[in-house]
Scaffold this active site. Sequence first.
Site, PDB file in Angstrom:
ATOM      1  N   ASP A  84       0.847  -1.198   0.000  1.00  0.00           N
ATOM      2  CA  ASP A  84       0.000   0.000   0.000  1.00  0.00           C
ATOM      3  C   ASP A  84       0.885   1.253   0.000  1.00  0.00           C
ATOM      4  O   ASP A  84       1.805   1.355   0.825  1.00  0.00           O
ATOM      5  CB  ASP A  84      -0.866  -0.044   1.275  1.00  0.00           C
ATOM      6  CG  ASP A  84      -1.964   0.992   1.287  1.00  0.00           C
ATOM      7  OD1 ASP A  84      -2.387   1.439   0.207  1.00  0.00           O
ATOM      8  OD2 ASP A  84      -2.423   1.334   2.401  1.00  0.00           O
ATOM      9  N   HIS A 177      -7.358   9.825   4.227  1.00  0.00           N
ATOM     10  CA  HIS A 177      -7.034   8.717   5.135  1.00  0.00           C
ATOM     11  C   HIS A 177      -7.457   9.098   6.562  1.00  0.00           C
ATOM     12  O   HIS A 177      -7.289  10.240   6.969  1.00  0.00           O
ATOM     13  CB  HIS A 177      -5.525   8.444   5.131  1.00  0.00           C
ATOM     14  CG  HIS A 177      -5.041   7.756   3.894  1.00  0.00           C
ATOM     15  ND1 HIS A 177      -3.957   8.180   3.184  1.00  0.00           N
ATOM     16  CD2 HIS A 177      -5.490   6.643   3.247  1.00  0.00           C
ATOM     17  CE1 HIS A 177      -3.751   7.364   2.154  1.00  0.00           C
ATOM     18  NE2 HIS A 177      -4.669   6.430   2.166  1.00  0.00           N
ATOM     19  N   GLY A 178      -7.950   8.136   7.294  1.00  0.00           N
ATOM     20  CA  GLY A 178      -8.346   8.404   8.683  1.00  0.00           C
ATOM     21  C   GLY A 178      -9.773   8.923   8.743  1.00  0.00           C
ATOM     22  O   GLY A 178     -10.521   8.862   7.772  1.00  0.00           O
ATOM     23  N   HIS A 207      -9.333   5.093  -1.972  1.00  0.00           N
ATOM     24  CA  HIS A 207      -8.614   5.041  -0.689  1.00  0.00           C
ATOM     25  C   HIS A 207      -9.451   5.749   0.373  1.00  0.00           C
ATOM     26  O   HIS A 207     -10.444   6.404   0.054  1.00  0.00           O
ATOM     27  CB  HIS A 207      -7.248   5.719  -0.837  1.00  0.00           C
ATOM     28  CG  HIS A 207      -6.228   4.881  -1.526  1.00  0.00           C
ATOM     29  ND1 HIS A 207      -5.139   4.347  -0.878  1.00  0.00           N
ATOM     30  CD2 HIS A 207      -6.137   4.465  -2.809  1.00  0.00           C
ATOM     31  CE1 HIS A 207      -4.416   3.653  -1.744  1.00  0.00           C
ATOM     32  NE2 HIS A 207      -4.995   3.706  -2.930  1.00  0.00           N
ATOM     33  N   GLY A 208      -9.016   5.647   1.621  1.00  0.00           N
ATOM     34  CA  GLY A 208      -9.704   6.374   2.688  1.00  0.00           C
ATOM     35  C   GLY A 208     -11.130   5.906   2.877  1.00  0.00           C
ATOM     36  O   GLY A 208     -12.034   6.707   3.097  1.00  0.00           O
ATOM     37  N   GLY A 209     -11.357   4.581   2.820  1.00  0.00           N
ATOM     38  CA  GLY A 209     -12.712   4.031   2.907  1.00  0.00           C
ATOM     39  C   GLY A 209     -13.386   4.250   4.255  1.00  0.00           C
ATOM     40  O   GLY A 209     -14.620   4.212   4.341  1.00  0.00           O
ATOM     41  N   VAL A 230      -9.764   0.034   3.301  1.00  0.00           N
ATOM     42  CA  VAL A 230     -10.227   0.333   4.661  1.00  0.00           C
ATOM     43  C   VAL A 230      -9.111  -0.033   5.637  1.00  0.00           C
ATOM     44  O   VAL A 230      -8.603  -1.155   5.621  1.00  0.00           O
ATOM     45  CB  VAL A 230     -11.493  -0.493   5.007  1.00  0.00           C
ATOM     46  CG1 VAL A 230     -11.958  -0.191   6.426  1.00  0.00           C
ATOM     47  CG2 VAL A 230     -12.613  -0.215   4.006  1.00  0.00           C
ATOM     48  N   ASN A 231      -8.756   0.901   6.471  1.00  0.00           N
ATOM     49  CA  ASN A 231      -7.717   0.646   7.466  1.00  0.00           C
ATOM     50  C   ASN A 231      -8.175   1.137   8.848  1.00  0.00           C
ATOM     51  O   ASN A 231      -8.382   0.348   9.769  1.00  0.00           O
ATOM     52  CB  ASN A 231      -6.420   1.354   7.022  1.00  0.00           C
ATOM     53  CG  ASN A 231      -5.252   1.044   7.927  1.00  0.00           C
ATOM     54  OD1 ASN A 231      -5.335   0.175   8.792  1.00  0.00           O
ATOM     55  ND2 ASN A 231      -4.165   1.762   7.751  1.00  0.00           N
TER      56      ASN A 231
HETATM   57  P1  13P Z   1      -8.603   4.605   5.936  1.00  0.00           P
HETATM   58  O1  13P Z   1      -7.610   4.390   7.033  1.00  0.00           O
HETATM   59  O2  13P Z   1      -9.149   5.986   5.943  1.00  0.00           O
HETATM   60  O3  13P Z   1      -9.657   3.567   5.926  1.00  0.00           O
HETATM   61  O4  13P Z   1      -7.801   4.497   4.551  1.00  0.00           O
HETATM   62  C1  13P Z   1      -7.200   3.286   4.182  1.00  0.00           C
HETATM   63  C2  13P Z   1      -6.411   3.416   2.941  1.00  0.00           C
HETATM   64  O5  13P Z   1      -6.749   4.162   2.036  1.00  0.00           O
HETATM   65  C3  13P Z   1      -5.207   2.585   2.782  1.00  0.00           C
HETATM   66  O6  13P Z   1      -4.451   2.950   1.688  1.00  0.00           O
END
Ligand code: 13P
Length: 287
Positions: A84, A177-178, A207-209, A230-231
Amino acid sequence: MLVSATEMLQKARAGKYAVGQFNINNLEWTKAILLTAQELNSPVILGVSEGAGKYMTGFGTVAAMVKAMDESLGITVPVALHLDHGSYEGCYKCIKAGFTSIMFDGSHFPIDENVAKTTELVNVAHGLGLSIEAEVGSIGGEEDGVVGAGECADPNECKMIADLGVDFLAAGIGNIHGKYPENWAGLSFETLAAVNEKVGDMPLVLHGGTGIPDDMIAKAISLGVAKINVNTECQLSFQEATRAYIEAGKDQQGKGFDPRKLLAPGFEAIKAKVKEKMELFGSVNKA
Ligand code: 13P
């Protein structure tokens, strides 16, 4: 079954659903995501940031763990092990370690340099059967030290990068992100529609789900998004469940201090979150 992400994302794009990329941090994360994908008969992408790779003592350790776990759990659904937001050097390290997919994030380079480096990495990755993602524009916020201003992608630059032969493309469309701030303007569907028109049937990556409302997810999928990352949401679910366990004093009852017991609620919370997202993205029974 470890595979590149090309086929699963082409199928997703054609079938109007998205495959989730869930970032991993350790054994619990990996096991929770693999088991959920198998239970739901869904393809899945395990995302590894450079920071998480370093935390797990290197990409070689990560690849060895994922390969062994995929086998020992008898996972038959397609699983891609994906770098990633990779740097140029990070991409080569992951190729060597045995990843099945890489992302080269050249979005902070001038477009000519992004093109040159992406072209080289496309050739190397494809020569070895890996899939490759590139990025145009930038994802706002910060993830493991990768900071972006969040500018929307230029559709013409997207076309230029897509034409280099990348397998899927991340275009900045106001995503961050976040957690999203209260005053977030939402996704720019105008940008997404313009990018989608330029790049043909190239699977697009959101990204940034974390925290994107369900209706925006559905609209993004209808405009060509086939991979959603999603992270943070998994991290928050893990944190909340772990906090609840400790605040209830369960770590002090019997053998509640046993790390396998202590980490179990967080593990179950990640599984529930991944299930929720797979259902939302429409990837259930698409393996
Ligand atoms: P989030 O942490 O906002 O879900 O984003 C995850 C991401 O885009 C990883 O590349």
